[in-house]
Design a protein around this motif. Structure first.
Motif, short mmCIF file in Angstrom:
data_model
loop_
_atom_site.label_atom_id
_atom_site.label_comp_id
_atom_site.label_asym_id
_atom_site.label_seq_id
_atom_site.Cartn_x
_atom_site.Cartn_y
_atom_site.Cartn_z
N GLU A 189 0.82 -1.21 0.00
CA GLU A 189 0.00 0.00 0.00
C GLU A 189 0.86 1.26 0.00
O GLU A 189 0.56 2.23 -0.70
N GLU A 190 1.93 1.23 0.77
CA GLU A 190 2.79 2.41 0.87
C GLU A 190 3.60 2.66 -0.39
O GLU A 190 3.90 3.81 -0.73
N GLU A 191 3.94 1.60 -1.10
CA GLU A 191 4.78 1.73 -2.30
C GLU A 191 3.99 1.62 -3.60
O GLU A 191 4.58 1.64 -4.69
N ASP A 192 2.67 1.49 -3.49
CA ASP A 192 1.80 1.34 -4.66
C ASP A 192 2.12 0.08 -5.45
O ASP A 192 2.15 0.09 -6.68
N TYR A 193 2.35 -1.02 -4.73
CA TYR A 193 2.54 -2.32 -5.34
C TYR A 193 1.20 -3.06 -5.34
O TYR A 193 0.25 -2.66 -4.67
N VAL A 194 1.14 -4.16 -6.08
CA VAL A 194 -0.06 -4.99 -6.11
C VAL A 194 0.06 -6.06 -5.02
O VAL A 194 1.08 -6.74 -4.91
N PHE A 195 -0.99 -6.20 -4.22
CA PHE A 195 -0.99 -7.23 -3.17
C PHE A 195 -2.01 -8.30 -3.51
O PHE A 195 -3.17 -8.00 -3.81
N VAL A 196 -1.58 -9.56 -3.48
CA VAL A 196 -2.45 -10.68 -3.79
C VAL A 196 -2.70 -11.48 -2.51
O VAL A 196 -1.77 -12.08 -1.96
N ASP A 197 -3.92 -11.47 -2.05
CA ASP A 197 -4.29 -12.16 -0.81
C ASP A 197 -4.76 -13.58 -1.13
O ASP A 197 -5.79 -13.77 -1.78
N ILE A 198 -4.00 -14.57 -0.69
CA ILE A 198 -4.38 -15.97 -0.92
C ILE A 198 -4.70 -16.67 0.40
O ILE A 198 -4.71 -17.90 0.47
N SER A 199 -4.97 -15.89 1.45
CA SER A 199 -5.16 -16.46 2.78
C SER A 199 -6.33 -17.43 2.87
O SER A 199 -6.34 -18.31 3.73
N GLU A 200 -7.31 -17.30 1.97
CA GLU A 200 -8.48 -18.17 2.03
C GLU A 200 -8.14 -19.63 1.75
O GLU A 200 -8.90 -20.54 2.10
N MET A 201 -6.98 -19.88 1.15
CA MET A 201 -6.61 -21.26 0.83
C MET A 201 -6.16 -22.04 2.07
O MET A 201 -6.13 -23.27 2.05
N ARG A 202 -5.84 -21.34 3.14
CA ARG A 202 -5.22 -21.99 4.31
C ARG A 202 -6.11 -23.03 4.97
O ARG A 202 -5.61 -23.98 5.58
N ASN A 203 -7.39 -22.85 4.87
CA ASN A 203 -8.31 -23.76 5.54
C ASN A 203 -8.92 -24.79 4.58
O ASN A 203 -9.91 -25.45 4.92
N VAL A 204 -8.32 -24.92 3.40
CA VAL A 204 -8.78 -25.90 2.41
C VAL A 204 -7.72 -26.99 2.30
O VAL A 204 -6.70 -26.81 1.63
N SER A 205 -7.95 -28.11 2.94
CA SER A 205 -6.93 -29.17 2.99
C SER A 205 -6.61 -29.72 1.60
O SER A 205 -5.49 -30.19 1.37
N ASP A 206 -7.57 -29.65 0.68
CA ASP A 206 -7.33 -30.16 -0.67
C ASP A 206 -6.31 -29.35 -1.44
O ASP A 206 -5.87 -29.75 -2.52
N TYR A 207 -5.93 -28.19 -0.92
CA TYR A 207 -4.92 -27.36 -1.57
C TYR A 207 -3.51 -27.72 -1.13
O TYR A 207 -2.54 -27.09 -1.58
N TYR A 208 -3.39 -28.71 -0.24
CA TYR A 208 -2.07 -29.07 0.29
C TYR A 208 -1.81 -30.56 0.09
O TYR A 208 -2.73 -31.35 -0.09
N ALA A 209 -0.53 -30.92 0.13
CA ALA A 209 -0.12 -32.29 -0.19
C ALA A 209 -0.05 -33.17 1.06
O ALA A 209 0.83 -34.04 1.15
N TRP A 210 -0.97 -32.98 2.01
CA TRP A 210 -0.91 -33.71 3.27
C TRP A 210 -0.91 -35.22 3.09
O TRP A 210 -0.26 -35.94 3.86
N ASN A 211 -1.64 -35.71 2.11
CA ASN A 211 -1.75 -37.17 1.90
C ASN A 211 -0.86 -37.69 0.79
O ASN A 211 -0.98 -38.85 0.38
#
Length: 240
Positions: A189-211
């Motif tokens: 925000e301070e440097e006028d860069y683009v920020f991509v929020d991917i935090s919603e993926m954290r609670n989706v187990s299918d997005y990780y290689a746990w198994n």
């Protein structure tokens, strides 16, 4: 032929001319928009991704790849998907996890790969920054970007893939706001860069290689599905 008939025929002819001009204008407009969108989507881009093992990890232990850890194929990690989305684009990767683990690390010791100008420089890291360094992370993160950024490049900052925790009086962990993500977002925000929020993926187990792996250090990384999610979030920002 009566004057009324002549006027009626004249008016009908004018209306048809107006309709034809309107249709022609609409057609040309649609053609311009269509060509513009096609040329943009297919425009070759030059991209640099600065990251950690999620960006590129050399073989070791159970991990046999040499690309984004836990992805099944180089074209299926987020970098591969990002590159292939934009036809004929070039993408370079740089793993600076050593800096995450030691914010005093001299980045000049990492073999530079910046030999050309980039349209976009994507920073996808922060996961390995320890709790002890979170308070100083913001300014070090800003300085790290300054080390790599170029005058004509657009900077994209991507949030982290793992939750941050604290512990209650009984030693039980609970999820808290990511101070690292907060710091990176503030820099964006301070440097006028683009920020991509991917935090919603954290609670989706299918997005990780746990198994998919016995080694939990590897298994905690995004799998093909998670990599696709990350890539799509970045692509959305580029195409806005």
């Amino acid at each position: 032929m009566s004057g009324f008939t002549i006027n009626l025929a004249y008016n009908i002819l004018n209306q048809k001319k107006i309709q034809m001009k309107l249709l022609k204008t609409i057609f040309v407009t649609l053609l311009i928009v269509s060509c513009s969108n096609d040329s943009y989507i297919s425009k070759p881009l030059s991209i640099l991704v600065v990251g950690n093992s999620i960006t590129k990890a050399e073989p070791g232990g159970e991990w046999l790849g040499n690309w984004g850890m836990a992805a099944s194929h180089p074209e299926l990690d987020f970098c591969g998907r990002l590159k292939n989305h934009f036809e004929n684009s070039e993408l370079d990767k740089l793993n600076i996890a050593v800096w995450e683990n030691n914010l005093d690390y001299d980045l000049n010791q990492i073999t530079p790969i910046i030999t050309k100008s980039y349209d976009y420089i994507v920073f996808k890291l922060g996961e390995n920054v320890s709790d002890n360094n979170r308070n100083r992370f913001k300014e070090d993160f800003r300085n790290m970007i300054n080390h790599y950024k170029q005058s004509k490049s657009k900077i994209i900052i991507v949030s982290t893939v793992w939750n941050e925790y604290e512990f209650d009086l009984n030693g039980n962990p609970f999820v808290v706001e990511s101070l690292k993500d907060k710091a990176m977002k503030e820099v964006a925000e301070e440097e006028d860069y683009v920020f991509v929020d991917i935090s919603e993926m954290r609670n989706v187990s299918d997005y990780y290689a746990w198994n998919e792996y016995i080694d939990q250090a590897i298994a905690s990384h995004p799998n093909d599905n998670g990599m696709l999610f990350i890539a799509n979030k970045i692509i959305e920002k580029i195409e806005e």
